[in-house]
Design an enzyme around this catalytic site. Structure first.
Site, PDB file in Angstrom:
ATOM      1  N   TYR A  14       0.771  -1.106   0.083  1.00  0.00           N
ATOM      2  CA  TYR A  14       0.149   0.139  -0.027  1.00  0.00           C
ATOM      3  C   TYR A  14       0.873   1.131   0.018  1.00  0.00           C
ATOM      4  O   TYR A  14       2.073   1.210   0.283  1.00  0.00           O
ATOM      5  CB  TYR A  14      -0.840   0.150   1.292  1.00  0.00           C
ATOM      6  CG  TYR A  14      -0.598   0.541   2.450  1.00  0.00           C
ATOM      7  CD1 TYR A  14      -1.182   1.416   3.123  1.00  0.00           C
ATOM      8  CD2 TYR A  14       0.976   0.216   3.002  1.00  0.00           C
ATOM      9  CE1 TYR A  14      -0.788   1.956   4.355  1.00  0.00           C
ATOM     10  CE2 TYR A  14       1.130   0.629   4.187  1.00  0.00           C
ATOM     11  CZ  TYR A  14       0.379   1.518   4.952  1.00  0.00           C
ATOM     12  OH  TYR A  14       0.737   2.175   6.195  1.00  0.00           O
ATOM     13  N   SER A 211      -0.563   5.124  10.793  1.00  0.00           N
ATOM     14  CA  SER A 211      -0.160   4.056  10.482  1.00  0.00           C
ATOM     15  C   SER A 211      -1.268   3.236   9.793  1.00  0.00           C
ATOM     16  O   SER A 211      -2.262   3.687   9.396  1.00  0.00           O
ATOM     17  CB  SER A 211      -0.180   2.950  11.798  1.00  0.00           C
ATOM     18  OG  SER A 211      -1.361   2.616  12.018  1.00  0.00           O
ATOM     19  N   LYS A 212      -0.897   1.801   9.223  1.00  0.00           N
ATOM     20  CA  LYS A 212      -1.700   1.509   8.320  1.00  0.00           C
ATOM     21  C   LYS A 212      -3.033   1.027   8.628  1.00  0.00           C
ATOM     22  O   LYS A 212      -4.199   0.991   8.100  1.00  0.00           O
ATOM     23  CB  LYS A 212      -1.162  -0.135   7.998  1.00  0.00           C
ATOM     24  CG  LYS A 212      -1.298  -0.630   6.726  1.00  0.00           C
ATOM     25  CD  LYS A 212      -0.602  -2.207   6.586  1.00  0.00           C
ATOM     26  CE  LYS A 212       0.679  -2.003   6.055  1.00  0.00           C
ATOM     27  NZ  LYS A 212       0.953  -3.496   5.512  1.00  0.00           N
ATOM     28  N   ARG A 213      -3.076   1.165  10.017  1.00  0.00           N
ATOM     29  CA  ARG A 213      -4.487   0.879  10.745  1.00  0.00           C
ATOM     30  C   ARG A 213      -5.373   1.926  10.763  1.00  0.00           C
ATOM     31  O   ARG A 213      -6.655   1.993  10.815  1.00  0.00           O
ATOM     32  CB  ARG A 213      -4.254   0.305  12.204  1.00  0.00           C
ATOM     33  CG  ARG A 213      -3.607  -1.148  12.425  1.00  0.00           C
ATOM     34  CD  ARG A 213      -3.479  -1.280  13.831  1.00  0.00           C
ATOM     35  NE  ARG A 213      -4.619  -1.345  14.320  1.00  0.00           N
ATOM     36  CZ  ARG A 213      -5.448  -2.694  14.352  1.00  0.00           C
ATOM     37  NH1 ARG A 213      -4.846  -3.588  13.646  1.00  0.00           N
ATOM     38  NH2 ARG A 213      -6.555  -2.471  15.137  1.00  0.00           N
ATOM     39  N   ASP A 214      -4.742   3.278  10.471  1.00  0.00           N
ATOM     40  CA  ASP A 214      -5.491   4.387  10.429  1.00  0.00           C
ATOM     41  C   ASP A 214      -6.408   4.484   9.086  1.00  0.00           C
ATOM     42  O   ASP A 214      -5.752   4.361   8.067  1.00  0.00           O
ATOM     43  CB  ASP A 214      -4.756   5.714  10.574  1.00  0.00           C
ATOM     44  CG  ASP A 214      -4.179   5.674  12.134  1.00  0.00           C
ATOM     45  OD1 ASP A 214      -4.806   5.320  13.003  1.00  0.00           O
ATOM     46  OD2 ASP A 214      -2.969   5.789  12.182  1.00  0.00           O
TER      47      ASP A 214
END
Length: 440
Positions: A14, A211-214
């Site tokens: 990503y 981060s990726k989770r956001d």
RNA sequence: GGCGCAUUCGUCUAGGGGUUAGGACACAGCCCUCUCAAGGCUGGUGCACGGGUUCGAAUCCCGUAUGCGCUGCCA
């Protein structure tokens, strides 16, 4: 010396918005100076090295309008542009360090022996910073090669920047503390370091590194979510940089002429999706109809709307362009123009069509519209206003029920524009159909 | 813990010795208006704290606090 900058992402599958902004700043700097912008894939970790993961990066950069002059897919004089294919080059430089007595083995791994001196970083954004590297306890010798022969980031990054003749390294501030180590490597290899510019980080709403989770941390989120590339690029630039004259909406051409790396600030910034959203609407409003159509069409096609010809689609897009904030909203905004099978919003029906006298007003308007020969938004507006006058009611008393009659909703594009796009026959047919829903 | 960087409305920012501390998003109200937007107007909220330097500090210096980053055989 011609400027050479690079974006060197790891193919994680990503494209992070922080990475995208780094790419953007590097691209801007290169383009402003007639330089070369390089894309290098940092895939020393084999697991990450997939074609799909690289494609996500290409797609994201392309979408933002950032083109690169040298890269894995483009080639160039200093390739290959993927670290996984550059092992021989790293071995060559390792030998140089070895010959200089800079290396030693530690449990099978190879470490670089720090000269243990103060290292000065002259950063284009952060200014002059001194790092005292004398204490091994706080600044341990870095590992540059693992026992299995694979390479460590710091080393290959520096080697590649040397080999690819980078003149400016513009990267996230998370690398500022790594920079003295990198400079030690340049010195040991007998090479003058490039100019460094460390840009502030982008944080999430909690103030932590995005981060990726956001949600919204990936460029894909914006691509799929109906954002325009011009708005996202614009917004990303505004995080840490300002044109200084209170302007917010800028085209890429304007950014290109105004952007100044030296004026990038040093504060981390929280990503504000609200403002990005607002900017998106601003760009949609300002862009040409042709550009809007180009961007909106994929969303319309994906929704399966049977618009017939491109001309018909553009006619529909023209009347929603000023209202839409997300390209992904377009299908929902225009669907009723191409199909009679829309549903009626119960609330809208209740409020407008069920209002006492609505049926009579609708019939009067219908009769009036029937006499309009040259059917345009101008003539239908005139007809409606005449009818309102004759009935002695405010135009809204006709507009609201008519809107629900032809679209099923209480909100939408301008009513007269809807009439025009629908055409006389379909407009009147929808009026007829709505009679059964209207109150006496 | 050590090192580095930072600190102006909730958020993004302008301002870098004398400003009524400016703009934008968001929020509230009003105007415009066929709805929703757009646009216009108005409003509230801000220089982290403590010391200096100075006639004067948001601005310069020092401390403190807080946040972030680095401190990996991740990138």
């Amino acid at each position: 010396m011609t400027v050479r900058t690079r974006f060197a992402p790891s193919p994680t599958g990503y494209l992070h918005v922080g990475g995208a902004r780094t790419a953007l700043f590097n691209w801007l700097y290169a383009r402003q100076h007639g330089g070369t912008f390089i894309l290098r894939i940092e895939d020393t970790d084999e697991k990450r090295n997939t074609e799909e993961a690289r494609q996500v990066i290409y797609d994201g950069l392309n979408w933002l309008g950032l083109d690169w002059d040298e890269g894995p897919d483009k080639g160039g004089p200093f390739g290959p542009y993927q670290q996984s294919e550059r092992s021989d080059i790293y071995a060559k430089h390792l030998a140089v360090l070895e010959a200089g007595g800079h290396l030693y083995e530690d449990n099978g791994a190879i470490r670089f022996r720090s000269p243990r001196k103060t290292v000065v970083v002259e950063d284009l954004i952060c200014g002059r910073i001194e790092f005292d590297m004398s204490n091994p306890a706080t600044h341990p010798d870095m590992t540059i090669r693992r026992p299995d022969g694979s390479w460590i980031f710091h080393f290959v990054n520096v080697v590649d920047d040397i080999e690819m003749k980078l003149t400016h390294v513009i990267r996230g501030e998370d690398h500022l503390s790594n920079t003295p180590k990198h400079i030690e490597l340049y010195n040991a290899l007998g090479v003058t370091p490039p100019k460094f510019a460390h840009i502030p980080l982008i944080l999430n709403t909690e103030g932590k590194k995005l981060s990726k989770r956001d949600g919204g941390s990936s460029i894909t989120f914006f691509m799929d979510g109906g954002y325009t590339p011009e708005a996202v690029a614009n917004y990303l630039c505004l995080l840490g940089w300002s044109p200084g004259d209170n302007r917010e909406r800028l085209t890429m051409a304007e950014i290109l002429s105004l952007f100044d790396l030296a004026k990038v600030n040093r504060r981390n910034a929280i990503f504000d999706l609200d403002k990005c959203f607002w900017l998106n609407g601003q760009h949609i409003l300002a862009m040409s109809l042709a550009r809007f159509a180009e961007l909106a069409k994929p969303f319309v096609d994906k929704a399966g709307i049977a618009y017939g010809t491109d001309e018909a689609l553009i006619q529909a897009l023209a009347i929603v362009k000023a209202k839409v904030k997300h390209l992904s909203d377009v299908p929902d905004w225009i669907a009723f123009l191409f199909s009679d099978e829309f549903s009626f919003d119960p609330e809208a029906v209740e409020k407008s069509l069920k209002k006492p006298g609505a049926l009579g007003r609708l019939k009067a308007l219908e009769a009036s519209l029937l006499t309009v020969s040259d059917w345009t938004h101008v003539t239908v507006e005139a007809a409606l206003k005449e009818t309102a006058l004759a009935l002695g009611v405010k135009t809204g008393e006709l507009v609201h029920p008519a809107r629900v009659a032809v679209s099923g909703r209480s909100v939408g594009p301008g009513l007269y524009e809807i009439f025009e796009v629908l055409g006389k026959d379909r407009t009147l047919a929808r009026f007829e159909r709505a009679r059964s829903l209207a109150a006496e």
